[in-house]
Design an enzyme around this catalytic site. Structure first.
Site, PDB file in Angstrom:
ATOM      1  N   GLU A 112       0.837  -1.205   0.000  1.00 16.45           N
ATOM      2  CA  GLU A 112       0.000   0.000   0.000  1.00 16.45           C
ATOM      3  C   GLU A 112       0.872   1.256   0.000  1.00 16.45           C
ATOM      4  OE1 GLU A 112      -3.641  -1.756   2.801  1.00 16.45           O
ATOM      5  OE2 GLU A 112      -1.817  -1.000   3.733  1.00 16.45           O
TER       6      GLU A 112
ATOM      7  N   ASP B  28     -11.945  -4.845  -1.843  1.00 20.34           N
ATOM      8  CA  ASP B  28     -12.834  -6.008  -1.937  1.00 20.34           C
ATOM      9  C   ASP B  28     -14.257  -5.637  -1.523  1.00 20.34           C
ATOM     10  OD1 ASP B  28     -10.889  -6.157   0.578  1.00 20.34           O
ATOM     11  OD2 ASP B  28     -12.873  -6.779   1.233  1.00 20.34           O
TER      12      ASP B  28
END
Ligand code: SAH
Length: 243
Positions: free
Chosen positions: A13, A199
């Protein structure tokens, strides 16, 4: 110069941000701890970015509330920033309108899996509630949507977790923000959580598979929006310095 510390759980990230901002790794952090720090300057801002580092036993990235607590404490001790940004990924519900790669700012942060049914005080302590007024203000200026960021220590979602998450109007589920907010609250430090959706928790695909396939896209979108946020903060700090 305004000092900003970013807390980012996973290396994957953080890399787009580290590269875009040209941050260099520092050796400031306690070598006994897993967290890693990167520093640099962007416009008129002094930037530090701290990741949770990897687990020496299992060789995976440290995720969840303990690494986040430790990284935040170490970052605040070392860098004494004016503001913390928690940049990371999250799950969302498609029936709340979330799409993969959407970026939200946390208007409020809470836990969803600390159930302590021992009276109102313990229940409220377990859930916790960290309103983020500054994030709401900044999100309006950036035209970004806001969400209730809900933190727990599992990537998958039990039916009990889902029932609790669905009590909130628009949630992003992740594993660090409330721990960071708890540490920040001791320092009265403002926290802005920026979360990019990897997600959809109500899709037929498994969360772990979706997470892995979408991590690069979500991290790139995260970088783009965090940069817009930094541009705004740099602009605001210029105006404040001139006043
Ligand atoms: N399977 C991954 C592990 C990632 S853990 C791997 O192999 O590397 C999930 C990380 O992403 C945490 O830092 C958490 O904050 C965030 N996250 C993204 N989607 C999530 C979800 N649906 N639930 C909880 N955390 C999520």
């Amino acid at each position: 110069m305004k000092k900003i510390t970013m807390i980012v759980a996973m290396k994957q990230e953080a890399v787009p941000l580290i590269e875009k901002l040209g941050l260099a790794q520092t050796s400031d952090t306690n070598p006994l701890l897993p967290c890693k720090a990167f520093s640099g300057e962007y416009k008129n801002l002094s930037i530090n970015l701290v990741t949770n580092g990897s687990d020496s036993v299992h060789g995976v990235e440290n995720v969840g509330t303990q690494p986040a607590t430790l990284a935040t404490y170490e970052a605040l001790r070392l860098f004494s920033p004016d503001l913390i940004i928690n940049a990371g990924t999250c799950g969302g519900f498609s029936d709340h309108g979330c799409k993969i790669g959407d970026v939200y700012m946390g208007e409020r942060i809470r836990f969803f899996d600390r159930r302590i049914p021992m009276g109102d005080h313990y229940e409220a302590y377990g859930d916790s509630n960290y309103p983020c007024e500054l994030a709401v203000e900044l999100a309006q200026k950036l035209d970004l949507p806001t969400s209730i960021v809900c933190t727990g220590n599992s990537l998958d979602m039990s039916p009990t977790d889902e029932a609790i998450l669905r009590q909130e109007p628009l949630v992003n589920k992740e594993m660090e923000a409330a721990a960071i907010a708890w540490v920040a609250s001791h320092y009265q430090m403002p926290l802005v959580a920026v979360k990019s959706v990897t997600d959809l928790m109500d899709s037929e695909h498994g969360t772990a598979d979706e997470f892995s396939s979408n991590l690069a896209l979500a991290s790139k979108n995260l970088q783009v929006e965090v940069l817009r946020l930094l541009d705004l903060l740099a602009q605001q700090s210029l105006t404040q310095d001139a006043a």
